[in-house]
Design a protein around this motif. Structure first.
Motif, PDB file in Angstrom:
ATOM      1  N   GLY A   1      -8.338 -42.126 -13.671  1.00 25.70           N
ATOM      2  CA  GLY A   1      -6.982 -41.655 -13.489  1.00 25.70           C
ATOM      3  C   GLY A   1      -6.040 -42.539 -12.715  1.00 25.70           C
ATOM      4  O   GLY A   1      -4.839 -42.266 -12.680  1.00 25.70           O
ATOM      5  N   GLY A   2      -6.534 -43.582 -12.080  1.00 22.20           N
ATOM      6  CA  GLY A   2      -5.662 -44.467 -11.312  1.00 22.20           C
ATOM      7  C   GLY A   2      -4.950 -45.454 -12.215  1.00 22.20           C
ATOM      8  O   GLY A   2      -3.743 -45.380 -12.417  1.00 22.20           O
ATOM      9  N   HIS A   3      -5.712 -46.389 -12.789  1.00 24.26           N
ATOM     10  CA  HIS A   3      -5.129 -47.399 -13.681  1.00 24.26           C
ATOM     11  C   HIS A   3      -5.173 -46.986 -15.137  1.00 24.26           C
ATOM     12  O   HIS A   3      -4.446 -47.533 -15.977  1.00 24.26           O
ATOM     13  CB  HIS A   3      -5.859 -48.730 -13.516  1.00 24.26           C
ATOM     14  CG  HIS A   3      -7.256 -48.736 -14.049  1.00 24.26           C
ATOM     15  ND1 HIS A   3      -8.275 -48.010 -13.468  1.00 24.26           N
ATOM     16  CD2 HIS A   3      -7.817 -49.384 -15.116  1.00 24.26           C
ATOM     17  CE1 HIS A   3      -9.398 -48.215 -14.143  1.00 24.26           C
ATOM     18  NE2 HIS A   3      -9.142 -49.030 -15.147  1.00 24.26           N
ATOM     19  N   ALA A   4      -6.035 -46.037 -15.446  1.00 26.78           N
ATOM     20  CA  ALA A   4      -6.219 -45.569 -16.819  1.00 26.78           C
ATOM     21  C   ALA A   4      -7.087 -44.311 -16.759  1.00 26.78           C
ATOM     22  O   ALA A   4      -7.631 -43.960 -15.716  1.00 26.78           O
ATOM     23  CB  ALA A   4      -6.898 -46.640 -17.676  1.00 26.78           C
ATOM     24  N   GLY A   5      -7.224 -43.680 -17.906  1.00 22.93           N
ATOM     25  CA  GLY A   5      -8.118 -42.525 -17.972  1.00 22.93           C
ATOM     26  C   GLY A   5      -7.467 -41.227 -17.559  1.00 22.93           C
ATOM     27  O   GLY A   5      -6.476 -41.206 -16.828  1.00 22.93           O
ATOM     28  N   GLY A   6      -8.028 -40.163 -18.026  1.00 21.48           N
ATOM     29  CA  GLY A   6      -7.583 -38.813 -17.711  1.00 21.48           C
ATOM     30  C   GLY A   6      -8.720 -37.864 -18.004  1.00 21.48           C
ATOM     31  O   GLY A   6      -9.838 -38.303 -18.320  1.00 21.48           O
ATOM     32  N   PRO A   7      -8.501 -36.571 -17.911  1.00 21.06           N
ATOM     33  CA  PRO A   7      -9.587 -35.614 -18.137  1.00 21.06           C
ATOM     34  C   PRO A   7     -10.330 -35.831 -19.447  1.00 21.06           C
ATOM     35  O   PRO A   7     -11.563 -35.826 -19.482  1.00 21.06           O
ATOM     36  CB  PRO A   7      -8.868 -34.264 -18.116  1.00 21.06           C
ATOM     37  CG  PRO A   7      -7.701 -34.492 -17.207  1.00 21.06           C
ATOM     38  CD  PRO A   7      -7.243 -35.897 -17.500  1.00 21.06           C
TER      39      PRO A   7
ATOM     40  N   LEU B   1      -0.651 -46.638 -13.575  1.00 15.25           N
ATOM     41  CA  LEU B   1      -0.914 -46.597 -15.006  1.00 15.25           C
ATOM     42  C   LEU B   1      -0.092 -47.646 -15.759  1.00 15.25           C
ATOM     43  O   LEU B   1      -0.584 -48.282 -16.691  1.00 15.25           O
ATOM     44  CB  LEU B   1      -0.610 -45.201 -15.561  1.00 15.25           C
ATOM     45  CG  LEU B   1      -1.554 -44.070 -15.129  1.00 15.25           C
ATOM     46  CD1 LEU B   1      -1.010 -42.721 -15.590  1.00 15.25           C
ATOM     47  CD2 LEU B   1      -2.956 -44.301 -15.701  1.00 15.25           C
ATOM     48  N   GLN B   2       1.151 -47.843 -15.361  1.00 15.24           N
ATOM     49  CA  GLN B   2       2.015 -48.796 -16.066  1.00 15.24           C
ATOM     50  C   GLN B   2       1.525 -50.228 -15.926  1.00 15.24           C
ATOM     51  O   GLN B   2       1.631 -51.027 -16.849  1.00 15.24           O
ATOM     52  CB  GLN B   2       3.454 -48.685 -15.563  1.00 15.24           C
ATOM     53  CG  GLN B   2       4.153 -47.394 -15.975  1.00 15.24           C
ATOM     54  CD  GLN B   2       5.610 -47.372 -15.547  1.00 15.24           C
ATOM     55  OE1 GLN B   2       5.972 -47.894 -14.492  1.00 15.24           O
ATOM     56  NE2 GLN B   2       6.453 -46.760 -16.359  1.00 15.24           N
ATOM     57  N   GLY B   3       0.991 -50.561 -14.777  1.00  6.61           N
ATOM     58  CA  GLY B   3       0.503 -51.924 -14.542  1.00  6.61           C
ATOM     59  C   GLY B   3      -0.977 -52.080 -14.760  1.00  6.61           C
ATOM     60  O   GLY B   3      -1.548 -53.134 -14.467  1.00  6.61           O
ATOM     61  N   PHE B   4      -1.649 -51.035 -15.271  1.00  7.74           N
ATOM     62  CA  PHE B   4      -3.084 -51.056 -15.521  1.00  7.74           C
ATOM     63  C   PHE B   4      -3.879 -51.428 -14.264  1.00  7.74           C
ATOM     64  O   PHE B   4      -4.959 -51.993 -14.321  1.00  7.74           O
ATOM     65  CB  PHE B   4      -3.431 -52.023 -16.665  1.00  7.74           C
ATOM     66  CG  PHE B   4      -4.778 -51.767 -17.301  1.00  7.74           C
ATOM     67  CD1 PHE B   4      -5.041 -50.579 -17.948  1.00  7.74           C
ATOM     68  CD2 PHE B   4      -5.779 -52.735 -17.243  1.00  7.74           C
ATOM     69  CE1 PHE B   4      -6.298 -50.345 -18.529  1.00  7.74           C
ATOM     70  CE2 PHE B   4      -7.021 -52.516 -17.816  1.00  7.74           C
ATOM     71  CZ  PHE B   4      -7.273 -51.308 -18.463  1.00  7.74           C
ATOM     72  N   GLY B   5      -3.309 -51.112 -13.098  1.00  4.77           N
ATOM     73  CA  GLY B   5      -4.021 -51.352 -11.850  1.00  4.77           C
ATOM     74  C   GLY B   5      -4.198 -52.809 -11.496  1.00  4.77           C
ATOM     75  O   GLY B   5      -5.009 -53.145 -10.629  1.00  4.77           O
ATOM     76  N   ARG B   6      -3.437 -53.682 -12.141  1.00  2.81           N
ATOM     77  CA  ARG B   6      -3.601 -55.117 -11.885  1.00  2.81           C
ATOM     78  C   ARG B   6      -2.455 -55.697 -11.067  1.00  2.81           C
ATOM     79  O   ARG B   6      -2.256 -56.910 -11.022  1.00  2.81           O
ATOM     80  CB  ARG B   6      -3.779 -55.865 -13.210  1.00  2.81           C
ATOM     81  CG  ARG B   6      -5.167 -55.591 -13.800  1.00  2.81           C
ATOM     82  CD  ARG B   6      -5.423 -56.287 -15.106  1.00  2.81           C
ATOM     83  NE  ARG B   6      -6.832 -56.095 -15.498  1.00  2.81           N
ATOM     84  CZ  ARG B   6      -7.275 -56.151 -16.747  1.00  2.81           C
ATOM     85  NH1 ARG B   6      -6.433 -56.397 -17.740  1.00  2.81           N
ATOM     86  NH2 ARG B   6      -8.547 -55.961 -17.011  1.00  2.81           N
ATOM     87  N   ARG B   7      -1.700 -54.807 -10.407  1.00  2.17           N
ATOM     88  CA  ARG B   7      -0.636 -55.238  -9.494  1.00  2.17           C
ATOM     89  C   ARG B   7      -0.979 -54.739  -8.097  1.00  2.17           C
ATOM     90  O   ARG B   7      -1.367 -53.581  -7.922  1.00  2.17           O
ATOM     91  CB  ARG B   7       0.710 -54.654  -9.927  1.00  2.17           C
ATOM     92  CG  ARG B   7       1.103 -54.990 -11.341  1.00  2.17           C
ATOM     93  CD  ARG B   7       2.439 -54.374 -11.722  1.00  2.17           C
ATOM     94  NE  ARG B   7       2.403 -52.917 -11.740  1.00  2.17           N
ATOM     95  CZ  ARG B   7       3.403 -52.148 -12.177  1.00  2.17           C
ATOM     96  NH1 ARG B   7       4.522 -52.717 -12.603  1.00  2.17           N
ATOM     97  NH2 ARG B   7       3.300 -50.835 -12.167  1.00  2.17           N
ATOM     98  N   PHE B   8      -0.853 -55.604  -7.094  1.00  2.37           N
ATOM     99  CA  PHE B   8      -1.111 -55.174  -5.723  1.00  2.37           C
ATOM    100  C   PHE B   8      -0.065 -54.144  -5.305  1.00  2.37           C
ATOM    101  O   PHE B   8       1.133 -54.341  -5.506  1.00  2.37           O
ATOM    102  CB  PHE B   8      -1.057 -56.367  -4.770  1.00  2.37           C
ATOM    103  CG  PHE B   8      -1.111 -55.960  -3.318  1.00  2.37           C
ATOM    104  CD1 PHE B   8      -2.297 -55.512  -2.750  1.00  2.37           C
ATOM    105  CD2 PHE B   8       0.030 -56.004  -2.525  1.00  2.37           C
ATOM    106  CE1 PHE B   8      -2.352 -55.124  -1.423  1.00  2.37           C
ATOM    107  CE2 PHE B   8      -0.007 -55.619  -1.193  1.00  2.37           C
ATOM    108  CZ  PHE B   8      -1.204 -55.175  -0.632  1.00  2.37           C
ATOM    109  N   LEU B   9      -0.525 -53.039  -4.719  1.00  2.00           N
ATOM    110  CA  LEU B   9       0.374 -52.026  -4.178  1.00  2.00           C
ATOM    111  C   LEU B   9       0.132 -51.937  -2.677  1.00  2.00           C
ATOM    112  O   LEU B   9      -0.995 -51.680  -2.239  1.00  2.00           O
ATOM    113  CB  LEU B   9       0.117 -50.656  -4.823  1.00  2.00           C
ATOM    114  CG  LEU B   9       0.353 -50.521  -6.326  1.00  2.00           C
ATOM    115  CD1 LEU B   9       0.194 -49.065  -6.752  1.00  2.00           C
ATOM    116  CD2 LEU B   9       1.733 -51.040  -6.721  1.00  2.00           C
TER     117      LEU B   9
END
Length: 256
Positions: free
Chosen positions: A41-47, A73-81
């Motif tokens: 659910g963070g970078h992708a995925g759901g129930p 989700l928009q950055g597929f978790g590949r951007r530092f936050l």
């Protein structure tokens, strides 16, 4: 008499679709790997994707880890936050907890935690975020091992907190001289040639080292080896790696 190589876990990042959008061939990858890092659910995925991935892994007796990530989700978790450590703790707790629920419904369990993408890279040097990940694992009771890169800051923090750590290498990514992964923005960062990927996998498995982009050698004491499910030709790469390792006498078994 030559000693056989140590057992090696072959893992892949799976369950990375979202809604009607799919990513990779999870079913085919699950027939090759020994551990599935399931997006939660963070970078992708759901129930729905979590349910499908945990069921498919359970059907094949493949071990499951929670592939936690920045809420991106928009950055597929590949951007530092640069999020607050307390918020990161909550993200890890919610993501792991959600996958645990789906795994239980599928008759299996989550056996560990592997951060994804930019979070994985950040906790190699960012003490605040590394500490947040460790705090989240501690709040789960400290019995979920962490998958991380050798030399990462989070490794020492986790071990000091009594959390087991599985060190990981990458078969389909290029390395820099300092032992970190080459940024995806650079040409050659992702390896897509089956022979090259299989050769790097065998090198890590049998020699515990890898060649950096400048030609130098890097020590890489890995117990688990990762293949990305979204790499072009991922299934072909995975099959080539498995065949090469087994031919060399490497026992493939889950690390968790």
């Amino acid at each position: 008499m030559t000693a056989l190589p140590a057992p090696l876990d072959l893992n892949a990042d799976l369950g990375e679709g979202y809604g009607d959008w799919s990513m990779g061939d999870d079913a085919a990858m699950l027939d090759v790997v020994t551990t599935a890092n399931v997006a939660c659910g963070g970078h992708a995925g759901g129930p729905g994707t979590m349910r499908a991935a945990t069921r498919a892994a359970a059907d094949r007796s493949v071990v499951i880890t929670a592939h936690v990530a920045y809420p991106d989700l928009q950055g597929f978790g590949r951007r530092f936050l640069d999020i607050a450590p307390a918020d990161l703790v909550d993200q890890v707790v919610v993501q792991v907890g959600g996958l645990q629920a789906m795994a239980r419904a599928a008759g299996t369990t989550v056996r560990g935690v592997k951060p994804h993408g930019a979070l994985y890279s950040a906790i190699a040097h960012h003490e605040g975020q590394a500490g947040a990940v460790v705090q989240a694992l501690t709040e789960f009771g400290g019995d979920l091992p962490l998958v991380a890169a050798p030399g990462a800051v989070v490794v020492d923090l986790a071990q000091k907190a009594g959390i087991d750590v599985v060190l990981e290498g990458f078969a389909d990514r290029a390395y820099l001289r300092d032992g970190t992964l080459m940024p995806r923005s650079r040409v050659g960062a992702v390896l897509t040639d089956p022979e090259a990927v299989a050769a790097q996998a065998l090198q890590i498995a049998t020699e515990q080292r890898v060649r950096a982009d400048d030609g130098s050698w890097i020590a890489l004491p890995a117990r688990s080896l990762c293949l990305h499910g979204d790499t072009p030709g991922a299934v072909e790469l995975a099959r080539a790696v498995r065949s090469t390792l087994e031919s060399a006498g490497v026992l493939l078994e889950a690390a968790l």
